[in-house]
Design a protein around this motif. Structure first.
Motif, PDB file in Angstrom:
ATOM      1  N   GLY A   1      41.766  48.744  50.910  1.00  0.00           N
ATOM      2  CA  GLY A   1      40.379  49.158  51.089  1.00  0.00           C
ATOM      3  C   GLY A   1      39.606  48.168  51.928  1.00  0.00           C
ATOM      4  N   THR A   2      38.322  48.420  52.035  1.00  0.00           N
ATOM      5  CA  THR A   2      37.483  47.564  52.869  1.00  0.00           C
ATOM      6  C   THR A   2      36.884  46.407  52.074  1.00  0.00           C
ATOM      7  OG1 THR A   2      35.601  48.994  52.413  1.00  0.00           O
ATOM      8  CG2 THR A   2      36.902  49.469  54.389  1.00  0.00           C
ATOM      9  N   ILE A   3      37.007  46.427  50.753  1.00  0.00           N
ATOM     10  CA  ILE A   3      36.450  45.358  49.924  1.00  0.00           C
ATOM     11  C   ILE A   3      37.437  44.202  49.875  1.00  0.00           C
ATOM     12  CG2 ILE A   3      35.656  44.739  47.623  1.00  0.00           C
ATOM     13  CD1 ILE A   3      34.936  47.632  47.169  1.00  0.00           C
ATOM     14  N   PRO A   4      36.987  42.977  50.167  1.00  0.00           N
ATOM     15  CA  PRO A   4      37.903  41.828  50.044  1.00  0.00           C
ATOM     16  C   PRO A   4      38.375  41.650  48.601  1.00  0.00           C
ATOM     17  CG  PRO A   4      35.958  41.236  51.303  1.00  0.00           C
ATOM     18  CD  PRO A   4      35.710  42.603  50.737  1.00  0.00           C
ATOM     19  N   LEU A   5      39.541  41.051  48.454  1.00  0.00           N
ATOM     20  CA  LEU A   5      40.172  40.884  47.146  1.00  0.00           C
ATOM     21  C   LEU A   5      39.291  40.127  46.161  1.00  0.00           C
ATOM     22  CD1 LEU A   5      42.735  41.319  45.480  1.00  0.00           C
ATOM     23  CD2 LEU A   5      43.592  39.170  46.394  1.00  0.00           C
ATOM     24  N   VAL A   6      38.570  39.126  46.633  1.00  0.00           N
ATOM     25  CA  VAL A   6      37.709  38.328  45.752  1.00  0.00           C
ATOM     26  C   VAL A   6      36.620  39.197  45.131  1.00  0.00           C
ATOM     27  CG1 VAL A   6      36.073  36.428  45.690  1.00  0.00           C
ATOM     28  CG2 VAL A   6      38.142  36.225  47.043  1.00  0.00           C
ATOM     29  N   TYR A   7      35.998  40.037  45.940  1.00  0.00           N
ATOM     30  CA  TYR A   7      34.925  40.892  45.427  1.00  0.00           C
ATOM     31  C   TYR A   7      35.472  42.000  44.533  1.00  0.00           C
ATOM     32  CZ  TYR A   7      32.126  38.480  48.871  1.00  0.00           C
ATOM     33  OH  TYR A   7      31.494  37.515  49.598  1.00  0.00           O
ATOM     34  N   ALA A   8      36.651  42.511  44.859  1.00  0.00           N
ATOM     35  CA  ALA A   8      37.259  43.532  44.011  1.00  0.00           C
ATOM     36  C   ALA A   8      37.570  42.976  42.624  1.00  0.00           C
ATOM     37  CB  ALA A   8      38.523  44.066  44.676  1.00  0.00           C
ATOM     38  N   ARG A   9      38.091  41.737  42.577  1.00  0.00           N
ATOM     39  CA  ARG A   9      38.353  41.102  41.280  1.00  0.00           C
ATOM     40  C   ARG A   9      37.058  40.881  40.507  1.00  0.00           C
ATOM     41  NH1 ARG A   9      41.977  36.004  41.131  1.00  0.00           N
ATOM     42  NH2 ARG A   9      41.807  36.538  38.946  1.00  0.00           N
ATOM     43  N   LEU A  10      36.022  40.437  41.192  1.00  0.00           N
ATOM     44  CA  LEU A  10      34.734  40.188  40.551  1.00  0.00           C
ATOM     45  C   LEU A  10      34.173  41.469  39.941  1.00  0.00           C
ATOM     46  CD1 LEU A  10      32.455  38.087  40.084  1.00  0.00           C
ATOM     47  CD2 LEU A  10      31.456  38.907  42.213  1.00  0.00           C
ATOM     48  N   ILE A  11      34.222  42.545  40.698  1.00  0.00           N
ATOM     49  CA  ILE A  11      33.723  43.831  40.194  1.00  0.00           C
ATOM     50  C   ILE A  11      34.562  44.293  39.014  1.00  0.00           C
ATOM     51  CG2 ILE A  11      33.492  46.270  40.780  1.00  0.00           C
ATOM     52  CD1 ILE A  11      32.782  45.321  43.653  1.00  0.00           C
ATOM     53  N   LEU A  12      35.881  44.200  39.140  1.00  0.00           N
ATOM     54  CA  LEU A  12      36.770  44.651  38.067  1.00  0.00           C
ATOM     55  C   LEU A  12      36.542  43.880  36.778  1.00  0.00           C
ATOM     56  CD1 LEU A  12      39.179  46.473  37.272  1.00  0.00           C
ATOM     57  CD2 LEU A  12      40.640  44.566  37.926  1.00  0.00           C
ATOM     58  N   PHE A  13      36.481  42.559  36.866  1.00  0.00           N
ATOM     59  CA  PHE A  13      36.314  41.755  35.657  1.00  0.00           C
ATOM     60  C   PHE A  13      34.917  41.872  35.059  1.00  0.00           C
ATOM     61  CE2 PHE A  13      40.111  39.384  37.166  1.00  0.00           C
ATOM     62  CZ  PHE A  13      40.894  39.641  36.053  1.00  0.00           C
ATOM     63  N   ASN A  14      33.923  42.213  35.854  1.00  0.00           N
ATOM     64  CA  ASN A  14      32.584  42.420  35.299  1.00  0.00           C
ATOM     65  C   ASN A  14      32.444  43.792  34.650  1.00  0.00           C
ATOM     66  OD1 ASN A  14      31.228  39.978  35.740  1.00  0.00           O
ATOM     67  ND2 ASN A  14      31.029  40.452  37.900  1.00  0.00           N
ATOM     68  N   LEU A  15      33.205  44.773  35.118  1.00  0.00           N
ATOM     69  CA  LEU A  15      33.148  46.107  34.515  1.00  0.00           C
ATOM     70  C   LEU A  15      34.084  46.264  33.320  1.00  0.00           C
ATOM     71  CD1 LEU A  15      32.885  48.416  37.636  1.00  0.00           C
ATOM     72  CD2 LEU A  15      31.087  47.782  36.027  1.00  0.00           C
ATOM     73  N   LEU A  16      35.040  45.361  33.179  1.00  0.00           N
ATOM     74  CA  LEU A  16      36.003  45.458  32.086  1.00  0.00           C
ATOM     75  C   LEU A  16      35.357  45.460  30.692  1.00  0.00           C
ATOM     76  CD1 LEU A  16      39.053  45.726  31.777  1.00  0.00           C
ATOM     77  CD2 LEU A  16      39.179  43.255  31.601  1.00  0.00           C
ATOM     78  N   PRO A  17      34.385  44.577  30.386  1.00  0.00           N
ATOM     79  CA  PRO A  17      33.750  44.653  29.057  1.00  0.00           C
ATOM     80  C   PRO A  17      32.990  45.959  28.828  1.00  0.00           C
ATOM     81  CG  PRO A  17      33.296  42.533  30.071  1.00  0.00           C
ATOM     82  CD  PRO A  17      33.945  43.382  31.110  1.00  0.00           C
ATOM     83  N   VAL A  18      32.421  46.517  29.893  1.00  0.00           N
ATOM     84  CA  VAL A  18      31.703  47.790  29.754  1.00  0.00           C
ATOM     85  C   VAL A  18      32.675  48.898  29.384  1.00  0.00           C
ATOM     86  CG1 VAL A  18      30.321  49.501  30.978  1.00  0.00           C
ATOM     87  CG2 VAL A  18      29.911  47.073  31.375  1.00  0.00           C
ATOM     88  N   PHE A  19      33.804  48.970  30.087  1.00  0.00           N
ATOM     89  CA  PHE A  19      34.809  49.987  29.767  1.00  0.00           C
ATOM     90  C   PHE A  19      35.400  49.767  28.379  1.00  0.00           C
ATOM     91  CE2 PHE A  19      35.383  50.291  34.542  1.00  0.00           C
ATOM     92  CZ  PHE A  19      34.651  51.461  34.641  1.00  0.00           C
ATOM     93  N   ALA A  20      35.656  48.531  28.013  1.00  0.00           N
ATOM     94  CA  ALA A  20      36.193  48.241  26.680  1.00  0.00           C
ATOM     95  C   ALA A  20      35.195  48.649  25.596  1.00  0.00           C
ATOM     96  CB  ALA A  20      36.539  46.766  26.559  1.00  0.00           C
ATOM     97  N   SER A  21      33.907  48.434  25.848  1.00  0.00           N
ATOM     98  CA  SER A  21      32.871  48.834  24.888  1.00  0.00           C
ATOM     99  C   SER A  21      32.807  50.345  24.745  1.00  0.00           C
ATOM    100  CB  SER A  21      31.510  48.306  25.328  1.00  0.00           C
ATOM    101  OG  SER A  21      31.520  46.913  25.405  1.00  0.00           O
ATOM    102  N   LEU A  22      32.939  51.059  25.859  1.00  0.00           N
ATOM    103  CA  LEU A  22      32.928  52.517  25.797  1.00  0.00           C
ATOM    104  C   LEU A  22      34.135  53.062  25.040  1.00  0.00           C
ATOM    105  CD1 LEU A  22      31.736  53.383  29.417  1.00  0.00           C
ATOM    106  CD2 LEU A  22      30.431  53.593  27.296  1.00  0.00           C
ATOM    107  N   VAL A  23      35.299  52.486  25.273  1.00  0.00           N
ATOM    108  CA  VAL A  23      36.504  52.919  24.566  1.00  0.00           C
ATOM    109  C   VAL A  23      36.377  52.613  23.072  1.00  0.00           C
ATOM    110  CG1 VAL A  23      38.978  52.471  24.295  1.00  0.00           C
ATOM    111  CG2 VAL A  23      38.006  52.778  26.570  1.00  0.00           C
ATOM    112  N   ALA A  24      35.855  51.440  22.731  1.00  0.00           N
ATOM    113  CA  ALA A  24      35.678  51.085  21.322  1.00  0.00           C
ATOM    114  C   ALA A  24      34.670  52.005  20.657  1.00  0.00           C
ATOM    115  CB  ALA A  24      35.226  49.630  21.197  1.00  0.00           C
TER     116      ALA A  24
END
Length: 107
Positions: free
Chosen positions: A49-72
């Protein structure tokens, strides 16, 4: 926390007993295996994709608690709904405990 302290302790150049050296070595091997098994970089780098790897990791790790909270929330909500009324308070307690753990891990 435990692994960080153990890692820090193992770097001290002291005359450790043989048992401690074996413990440090086994913990180091376990940590390196976990790091090799769970590599987000390989997963993300497959997508050109067009997003650099550093920013993709940052977005993924910041959204992970939100997704985990929704699943819980969904899991405990379903548990509370399909079990008896007595288990509704158990579901609320379980949800609160799960959220505390998720927030602690996100910290």
């Amino acid at each position: 926390n435990y692994l960080q302290i153990l890692s820090l302790t193992s770097t001290l150049e002291l005359n450790w007993p043989q048992e401690f050296q074996a413990l440090f070595l086994s913990q180091e091997q376990i940590g390196s295996v976990a790091e090799q098994i769970f590599s987000i970089d390989c997963f993300i780098s497959k997508d050109n994709g067009t997003i650099p790897l550093v920013y993709a990791r940052l977005i993924l790790f910041n959204l992970l608690p939100v997704f985990a909270s929704l699943v819980a929330s969904l899991a405990w909500g379903l548990y509370g709904r399909f079990k008896s009324q007595k288990n509704e308070s158990t579901a609320k307690t379980g949800f609160i405990a799960t959220m505390v753990i998720i927030l602690f891990m996100a910290h």
